[in-house]
Design a protein around this motif. Structure first.
Motif, PDB file in Angstrom:
ATOM      1  N   SER A  71       0.844  -1.192   0.000  1.00  0.00           N
ATOM      2  CA  SER A  71       0.000   0.000   0.000  1.00  0.00           C
ATOM      3  C   SER A  71       0.882   1.245   0.000  1.00  0.00           C
ATOM      4  N   ILE A  72       1.006   1.864  -1.141  1.00  0.00           N
ATOM      5  CA  ILE A  72       1.800   3.079  -1.293  1.00  0.00           C
ATOM      6  C   ILE A  72       0.876   4.262  -1.025  1.00  0.00           C
ATOM      7  N   GLN A  73       1.315   5.141  -0.137  1.00  0.00           N
ATOM      8  CA  GLN A  73       0.513   6.308   0.184  1.00  0.00           C
ATOM      9  C   GLN A  73       0.511   7.272  -0.986  1.00  0.00           C
ATOM     10  N   LYS A  74      -0.678   7.608  -1.462  1.00  0.00           N
ATOM     11  CA  LYS A  74      -0.800   8.560  -2.563  1.00  0.00           C
ATOM     12  C   LYS A  74      -0.813   9.966  -1.992  1.00  0.00           C
ATOM     13  N   PRO A  75      -0.231  10.904  -2.727  1.00  0.00           N
ATOM     14  CA  PRO A  75      -0.233  12.291  -2.240  1.00  0.00           C
ATOM     15  C   PRO A  75      -1.655  12.847  -2.166  1.00  0.00           C
ATOM     16  N   THR A  76      -1.876  13.733  -1.208  1.00  0.00           N
ATOM     17  CA  THR A  76      -3.210  14.283  -1.011  1.00  0.00           C
ATOM     18  C   THR A  76      -3.314  15.756  -1.404  1.00  0.00           C
TER      19      THR A  76
ATOM     20  N   LEU B 183       0.455  20.210  -4.457  1.00  0.00           N
ATOM     21  CA  LEU B 183       1.879  20.226  -4.805  1.00  0.00           C
ATOM     22  C   LEU B 183       2.493  18.831  -4.788  1.00  0.00           C
ATOM     23  N   SER B 184       2.118  18.025  -3.812  1.00  0.00           N
ATOM     24  CA  SER B 184       2.642  16.654  -3.769  1.00  0.00           C
ATOM     25  C   SER B 184       2.196  15.860  -4.978  1.00  0.00           C
ATOM     26  N   LYS B 185       0.927  16.031  -5.360  1.00  0.00           N
ATOM     27  CA  LYS B 185       0.442  15.361  -6.571  1.00  0.00           C
ATOM     28  C   LYS B 185       1.177  15.853  -7.814  1.00  0.00           C
TER      29      LYS B 185
ATOM     30  N   GLU C 194       4.676  14.373  -7.937  1.00  0.00           N
ATOM     31  CA  GLU C 194       4.644  12.941  -8.234  1.00  0.00           C
ATOM     32  C   GLU C 194       4.152  12.663  -9.656  1.00  0.00           C
ATOM     33  N   GLY C 195       3.513  13.632 -10.278  1.00  0.00           N
ATOM     34  CA  GLY C 195       3.023  13.448 -11.634  1.00  0.00           C
ATOM     35  C   GLY C 195       1.602  12.939 -11.702  1.00  0.00           C
ATOM     36  N   HIS C 196       0.878  12.947 -10.571  1.00  0.00           N
ATOM     37  CA  HIS C 196      -0.515  12.532 -10.551  1.00  0.00           C
ATOM     38  C   HIS C 196      -1.401  13.706 -10.877  1.00  0.00           C
ATOM     39  N   SER C 197      -2.509  13.433 -11.527  1.00  0.00           N
ATOM     40  CA  SER C 197      -3.437  14.523 -11.824  1.00  0.00           C
ATOM     41  C   SER C 197      -4.601  14.534 -10.881  1.00  0.00           C
TER      42      SER C 197
END
Length: 144
Positions: A128-133, A136-138, A141-144
């Protein structure tokens, strides 16, 4: 359509019967308790689970050596203990038996080196990898 129908008073508790409209949807009638898989009681199922735990405990040093794992024997045994404690709330002997059967299959595959190293390492890695919330963290990390 009553062709081949069994009267209601002669059916066994485990027999399938169809509703009167003639649809093909089967309904199972249950009476009494479920048939045990291996154990007849909770204490017997618990004994089987403890025997499985002991077998895994004895097998861990061999598995660490055979698979050249980058974990210590102590860490592997701690992970084993956590895995068994995770299911310690289960009280149904049938569920315990199914968990024991799966555990024995895993033990056999591990002991006979039927698995690859990556399969064994899955037990020791936290998946279980913690996803950014926050934004800026997203973004970082490159998440949209």
């Amino acid at each position: 359509n009553t062709r081949g129908a069994v009267p209601l008073n002669t059916r066994t508790p485990w027999q399938l019967h169809f509703n009167m409209a003639g649809s093909s949807q089967a309904v199972r009638v249950f009476k009494g308790t479920a048939k045990p898989i291996l154990s007849n009681s909770f204490t017997e199922a618990r004994r089987r689970a403890l025997n499985l735990y002991r077998a895994w405990y004895r097998e861990i040093p061999k598995a660490v050596e055979n698979y050249c794992l980058e974990v210590s024997v102590k860490y592997a045994r701690d992970t084993l203990r956590q895995g068994f404690f995770k299911n310690s709330h289960v009280r149904d002997p049938r569920v315990i038996d199914m968990l024991v059967i799966k555990g024995k299959m895993e033990l056999e595959e591990t002991a006979h080196v039927f698995k690859q190293k990556t399969h064994v390492m899955r037990f020791f890695k936290d998946t279980s990898i913690q996803k950014p919330t926050d934004f800026l963290s997203k973004f970082y990390e490159g998440h949209s």
